[in-house]
Structures are given as C-alpha cells and as structure tokens.
Design a protein around this motif. Structure first.
Motif: not given
Length: 183
Positions: A36-40, A8-15, A21-22, A46-47
C-alpha cells in the motif's frame, strides 16, 4: 495523489522507460503495486513509498461494515480511514448511536430501518468513544449505506435517502442511504 493497493495496476508515465523499484512488480505486461503506498519516481526508477495507515481521529472519513445491531446502536468494523485501507487484522470498531444516524427527527430513528448486517457504510468519526470503539455519524447527506445486499442476495441501488431497491427482485428495503456521488 493516488494510493495504490497490492495487486492494483499502476499506470506508467509516457517517456523514457523506467525501471521498477521496491514496492512494484510486473505481471501480464502491467506494473502492479506490491504494498500500500504512493508512486514516486527517482531518476529512472519508479518505486512505491509505503503509506502508513493511521487510526481514526475526529473528522476522519471512514468506511466500515455493519457487524452487529441493537435497538440503540449499530456496530461496524472500520476498514478504511481517510481513503487509506487498513491492513488485514488491524480493523477498528465504530459505533453509530441512534442519535447520530441523521440530523433531523432523531427521535423517530429505528436502527433496524437504517442498517442491516453486512452493509458497507460511509461515516464520519465524531469522537473517540470508549476504550473499545469510535463514535461515528451518518448525519450528512453524503454519509450512510453505500453498498448493501438484499434479502435475495443481490446488490441494491439507492432510490431515495431512506430506501434501496433490490436489483434482482425489485423489492424496496429501508436503509439510511448516502447520496450517490454522481448525483
């Protein structure tokens, strides 16, 4: 709090640019989840931290597919628990008894008029049942069939709480429908 699935695509934060990362890889110029997981975000990296799915418990909201019907119950394979998909091969078995289909007129319920094999059902776990399965209810307006395929092989759209229409032929089939979220 968003849970991402593999691919699934992950939107990258602006900046400032972040390093992946892993749990994240890049394909076609998009960051994608590999687990399967949450971004941190930790510093400039970004992992994804793995989200461990848990087994159903009373009051867990589940999604499952109807696998077997009998006059007294429908059996389903539970594949999502509280919004978190279970890994392949780790599905649980749920049972929707005739008295747990709807809140009123329980004595008039016919399982064959509420579900068909292959229907995707949104339900609520009411108890742990026996050693092999969980008891599930669809006795709320927001619970029931959320996706079905007609006898003609086309997807179906809900037209009332107990009917769905084939998008190809226009034929009506009986189901215990979940109230669409957009209504």
């Amino acid at each position: 709090m968003s849970v991402y699935l593999p691919g699934q695509p992950i939107p990258l934060p602006k900046g400032p640019s972040l390093q992946l990362g892993p749990g994240i890889y890049s394909r076609d110029g998009h960051a994608r989840a590999s687990v399967i997981g949450q971004t941190r975000s930790t510093g400039s990296t970004l992992t994804i931290s793995k989200t461990r799915p848990h087994p159903p418990a009373p009051n867990s909201l589940i999604l499952g597919t109807i696998t077997r019907l009998s006059p007294l119950q429908a059996t389903l394979s539970i594949s999502v628990v509280d919004g978190i998909p279970l890994p392949a091969g780790e599905e649980f078995t749920g049972v929707i008894r005739v008295q747990d289909v709807r809140a009123t007129e329980k004595d008039k319920v016919k399982i064959a008029d509420c579900f068909r094999g292959g229907d995707v059902v949104k339900g609520l776990v009411i108890s742990l049942g026996d050693a092999r399965s969980y008891y599930v209810t669809t006795a709320r307006n927001d619970l029931g069939v959320i996706f079905a395929t007609s006898e003609a092989g086309a997807s179906m759209d809900p037209v009332s709480w107990q009917e769905m229409r084939c998008s190809k032929t226009g034929r009506i089939e009986k189901r215990k429908c979940a109230k669409p979220e957009n209504l």
